[in-house]
Design an enzyme around this catalytic site. Structure first.
Site, PDB file in Angstrom:
ATOM      1  N   ASN A   9      -1.963 -10.126  24.940  1.00  0.00           N
ATOM      2  CA  ASN A   9      -1.837  -8.888  25.723  1.00  0.00           C
ATOM      3  C   ASN A   9      -2.863  -8.975  26.854  1.00  0.00           C
ATOM      4  OD1 ASN A   9      -1.802  -6.348  26.790  1.00  0.00           O
ATOM      5  ND2 ASN A   9      -2.573  -5.310  24.952  1.00  0.00           N
ATOM      6  N   TRP A  10      -2.364  -9.245  28.032  1.00  0.00           N
ATOM      7  CA  TRP A  10      -3.279  -9.466  29.165  1.00  0.00           C
ATOM      8  C   TRP A  10      -3.838  -8.159  29.717  1.00  0.00           C
ATOM      9  CZ3 TRP A  10      -0.738 -13.745  32.742  1.00  0.00           C
ATOM     10  CH2 TRP A  10      -0.557 -14.918  31.973  1.00  0.00           C
ATOM     11  N   LYS A  11      -3.281  -7.046  29.290  1.00  0.00           N
ATOM     12  CA  LYS A  11      -3.712  -5.732  29.800  1.00  0.00           C
ATOM     13  C   LYS A  11      -3.685  -5.742  31.340  1.00  0.00           C
ATOM     14  CE  LYS A  11      -6.128  -5.132  25.487  1.00  0.00           C
ATOM     15  NZ  LYS A  11      -7.234  -4.579  24.716  1.00  0.00           N
ATOM     16  N   HIS A  94       0.340   0.937  22.105  1.00  0.00           N
ATOM     17  CA  HIS A  94      -1.016   0.366  22.088  1.00  0.00           C
ATOM     18  C   HIS A  94      -2.036   1.514  22.097  1.00  0.00           C
ATOM     19  CE1 HIS A  94      -4.640  -1.758  23.226  1.00  0.00           C
ATOM     20  NE2 HIS A  94      -4.042  -2.860  22.799  1.00  0.00           N
ATOM     21  N   GLU A  96      -4.633   1.917  23.679  1.00  0.00           N
ATOM     22  CA  GLU A  96      -5.052   2.326  25.032  1.00  0.00           C
ATOM     23  C   GLU A  96      -4.009   3.255  25.658  1.00  0.00           C
ATOM     24  OE1 GLU A  96      -5.776  -1.656  26.411  1.00  0.00           O
ATOM     25  OE2 GLU A  96      -7.497  -1.781  25.057  1.00  0.00           O
ATOM     26  N   GLU A 166      -4.142  -2.852  14.812  1.00  0.00           N
ATOM     27  CA  GLU A 166      -5.295  -3.008  15.700  1.00  0.00           C
ATOM     28  C   GLU A 166      -6.279  -1.865  15.461  1.00  0.00           C
ATOM     29  OE1 GLU A 166      -4.219  -5.625  19.308  1.00  0.00           O
ATOM     30  OE2 GLU A 166      -3.862  -3.558  19.867  1.00  0.00           O
ATOM     31  N   GLY A 172     -11.848  -5.116  21.940  1.00  0.00           N
ATOM     32  CA  GLY A 172     -12.724  -5.374  23.081  1.00  0.00           C
ATOM     33  C   GLY A 172     -14.199  -5.157  22.785  1.00  0.00           C
ATOM     34  N   SER A 212     -10.572  -8.164  18.832  1.00  0.00           N
ATOM     35  CA  SER A 212     -11.618  -9.181  18.920  1.00  0.00           C
ATOM     36  C   SER A 212     -11.290 -10.449  18.135  1.00  0.00           C
ATOM     37  CB  SER A 212     -12.976  -8.609  18.501  1.00  0.00           C
ATOM     38  OG  SER A 212     -13.359  -7.575  19.396  1.00  0.00           O
ATOM     39  N   GLY A 233      -6.281  -9.877  22.970  1.00  0.00           N
ATOM     40  CA  GLY A 233      -6.599  -9.335  24.284  1.00  0.00           C
ATOM     41  C   GLY A 233      -7.450 -10.317  25.065  1.00  0.00           C
ATOM     42  N   GLY A 234      -8.761 -10.075  25.090  1.00  0.00           N
ATOM     43  CA  GLY A 234      -9.685 -10.860  25.908  1.00  0.00           C
ATOM     44  C   GLY A 234      -9.516 -12.367  25.791  1.00  0.00           C
TER      45      GLY A 234
HETATM   46  P1  13P Z   1      -9.255  -7.747  22.239  1.00  0.00           P
HETATM   47  O1  13P Z   1      -8.712  -9.032  21.641  1.00  0.00           O
HETATM   48  O2  13P Z   1      -9.790  -7.935  23.625  1.00  0.00           O
HETATM   49  O3  13P Z   1     -10.196  -7.062  21.314  1.00  0.00           O
HETATM   50  O4  13P Z   1      -7.997  -6.770  22.415  1.00  0.00           O
HETATM   51  C1  13P Z   1      -7.129  -6.593  21.367  1.00  0.00           C
HETATM   52  C2  13P Z   1      -5.946  -5.840  21.844  1.00  0.00           C
HETATM   53  O5  13P Z   1      -6.057  -4.670  22.185  1.00  0.00           O
HETATM   54  C3  13P Z   1      -4.674  -6.539  21.951  1.00  0.00           C
HETATM   55  O6  13P Z   1      -3.639  -5.657  22.180  1.00  0.00           O
END
Ligand code: 13P
Length: 248
Positions: A9-11, A94, A96, A166, A172, A212, A233-234
């Site tokens: 997930n590149w956000k 998600h 977010e 999640e 993050g 994470s 994510g990251g």
């Molecule tokens: P991180 O891997 O950056 O913690 O993000 C997880 C995430 O929200 C994937 O959708």
């Protein structure tokens, strides 16, 4: 056996040229992967990504969508648009989106039904905040989120859906859920699905862990019997790290 699925997930990251560069680097590194590999760039770069990914084992996902096919919804993107742009997966609900854009369980359910209607595979996110964890309501909460998200989804369709557990406090932050703990919560999600549908559906549905996850902890997470993959994510923002995760 459930085939593992690892999605990036590149956000809100990567320009068009950065998208092309990352994918060009990634493709050879994951070509022999024994898991389903999905990348979810931003809407505006989906078409550029599609071109680069053609003929590879890397599938395309979106990070969100509206539930209507078309209409006066300024700024939104429809399931029809995604489907006709070569998208196969869509992340829905998600944390977010829930936190910053006030998406509710009910809205997530409406989107899940629309995605399925259009032949898109939803990756449905559930998870608790730190406060909810401290209140000791994690399992009830994710069970409720799962139940509402799957309302009116047939058992045949439910088998194809992906769920991503999640924990919000792990996203993050560099804090990962322990593998055992993630496994327990995911087991509770699977039990909820068995209660709502039956064991066959519960055994078929793939449930990822996200929060994470990185090249250093992915093997332990993936060694857990209930964890069928990761939503990253990251660590999905560099080809090298994401490839290490995919090839855990
Ligand atoms: P991180 O891997 O950056 O913690 O993000 C997880 C995430 O929200 C994937 O959708």
């Amino acid at each position: 056996m459930r085939r593992p699925i690892i999605a990036g997930n590149w956000k809100m990251n990567k320009t068009e040229s950065e998208t092309i560069e990352l994918l060009t680097d990634l493709i050879p590194l994951v070509k022999d992967a024994d898991v389903d590999v999905v990348v979810c760039p931003s809407f505006i770069n989906l078409l550029a990504a599609k071109k680069v990914l053609e003929g590879t084992n890397v599938k395309l996902g979106a990070q969100n969508m509206h539930f209507e096919d078309q209409g006066a919804y300024t700024g939104e993107v429809s399931p029809v648009m995604l489907k006709t742009s070569g998208v196969e997966y869509v992340i829905l609900g998600h944390s977010e989106r829930r936190q910053y854009f006030k998406e509710t369980d009910k809205l997530v359910n409406t989107k899940v039904l629309a995605a399925i209607d259009h032949g898109l595979i939803p990756i449905i996110c559930v998870g608790e905040t730190l406060e909810q964890r401290e209140q000791g309501i994690t399992q009830e909460l994710v069970a409720l989120q799962t139940k509402v998200a799957l309302n009116d989804v047939s058992s045949e369709d439910a088998k194809k859906v992906v769920i991503a557990y999640e924990p919000v406090w792990a996203i993050g932050t560099g804090k990962t859920s322990s593998a055992e703990d993630a496994n327990d919560v995911i087991a509770a999600i699977r039990q909820t699905i068995a209660d709502v549908y039956n064991k066959e559906v519960a055994d078929a549905i793939r449930i990822q862990y996200g929060g994470s996850a990185n090249p250093g902890n992915i093997s332990e997470l993936m060694s857990m019997p209930q964890i069928d993959g990761g939503l990253i994510g990251g660590a999905s923002l560099t080809a090298e790290d994401f490839a290490k995760i995919v090839n855990f």
